[in-house]
Design a protein around this motif. Structure first.
Motif: not given
Length: 195
Positions: A189-195, A136-139
Motif C-alpha cells: 500500500e505504501q507503494e500505491k500512495v502518491k504524494i 492509494g490513500t493515506f487512510e
C-alpha cells in the motif's frame, strides 16, 4: 500427596494443564508453579508450531509465513499474566517446604483466547476491507498498518491457544492468512500512495 510427583494422574492432563512448584514460602511456591505453567505452555507451542510449519508453507501471496514462535511466547509469558491460573492444591512437607499445584482449565482458557482472536480478526478484516475500498490513500495505509499491528498481537493469542488447547487452535483459520501477509499488504500500500 500423589499430585506432587504425578499431577496429571490426579487431574487429567487432557482437561487441565498442571504444574507443581515448591519454595520456602507459599508465594515462592506459587511463583515457581506459575513459572512452570508458562514453560509448559511454551513447550506445547513449540511442539504445535513445529508440526504446523510443515502444513503451512507459503501464503497465498507467495511470501514465506515462518514466524518466530519462541520469541513471541517468551514475550507473552513475561509481559502478560496468564489468565485463568488456579492454585488447586497446597501442601507443606515435614521439612517446611511449600508445594503448590497450579493449573489451567484448557477449555476455559482456550475460550478466552479464542474470543480475543475472533475480536482481533474482526478488526483486522475490517481494516483490510477499508483499505481495499480506499486504495492509494493515506487512510488506507493507516488502516493496513493498524491491521498489521493487530495481526502481530493476534498471532501471540494464537500461539497461546496452540499451547493451551491444541484442538481449539486447529479450528482457527483467519481469512487474512497470517501476520506476515498483512505486513506485506501494508508494504504494498505504501507503494500505491502518491504524494
Amino acid at each position: 500427596p500423589v499430585w506432587v510427583t504425578a499431577a496429571d494422574d490426579v487431574y487429567s492432563g487432557k482437561e487441565f494443564l498442571n504444574a507443581v512448584g515448591c519454595g520456602l514460602t507459599r508465594q515462592e511456591a506459587e511463583n515457581a508453579a506459575i513459572g512452570q505453567l508458562a514453560r509448559n505452555i511454551r513447550q506445547n507451542i513449540i511442539s504445535s508450531s513445529d508440526a504446523s510449519k510443515t502444513l503451512i508453507g507459503n501464503d497465498v501471496l507467495g511470501y514465506d509465513t515462518n514466524y518466530d514462535y519462541s520469541l513471541s511466547v517468551e514475550a507473552i509469558t513475561k509481559e502478560k499474566n496468564i489468565p485463568g491460573v488456579n492454585i488447586r492444591e497446597t501442601w507443606i512437607s515435614k521439612d517446611k517446604t511449600f508445594y503448590v499445584l497450579a493449573q489451567l482449565n484448557r477449555e476455559e482458557v482456550g475460550r478466552h483466547f479464542r474470543k480475543q482472536i475472533d475480536e482481533k480478526t474482526a478488526v483486522i478484516e475490517s481494516e483490510i476491507l477499508y483499505a481495499k475500498a480506499n486504495t492509494g490513500t493515506f487512510e488506507a495505509l493507516a488502516a493496513l498498518e493498524n491491521a498489521s499491528k493487530e495481526a502481530t498481537l493476534n498471532q501471540e493469542n494464537m500461539d497461546m491457544l496452540a499451547g493451551i488447547n491444541p484442538d481449539m487452535y486447529r479450528l482457527v483459520s483467519p481469512d487474512y492468512q497470517s501476520a506476515a501477509t498483512v505486513c506485506v499488504l501494508a508494504a504494498r500500500e505504501q507503494e500505491k500512495v502518491k504524494i
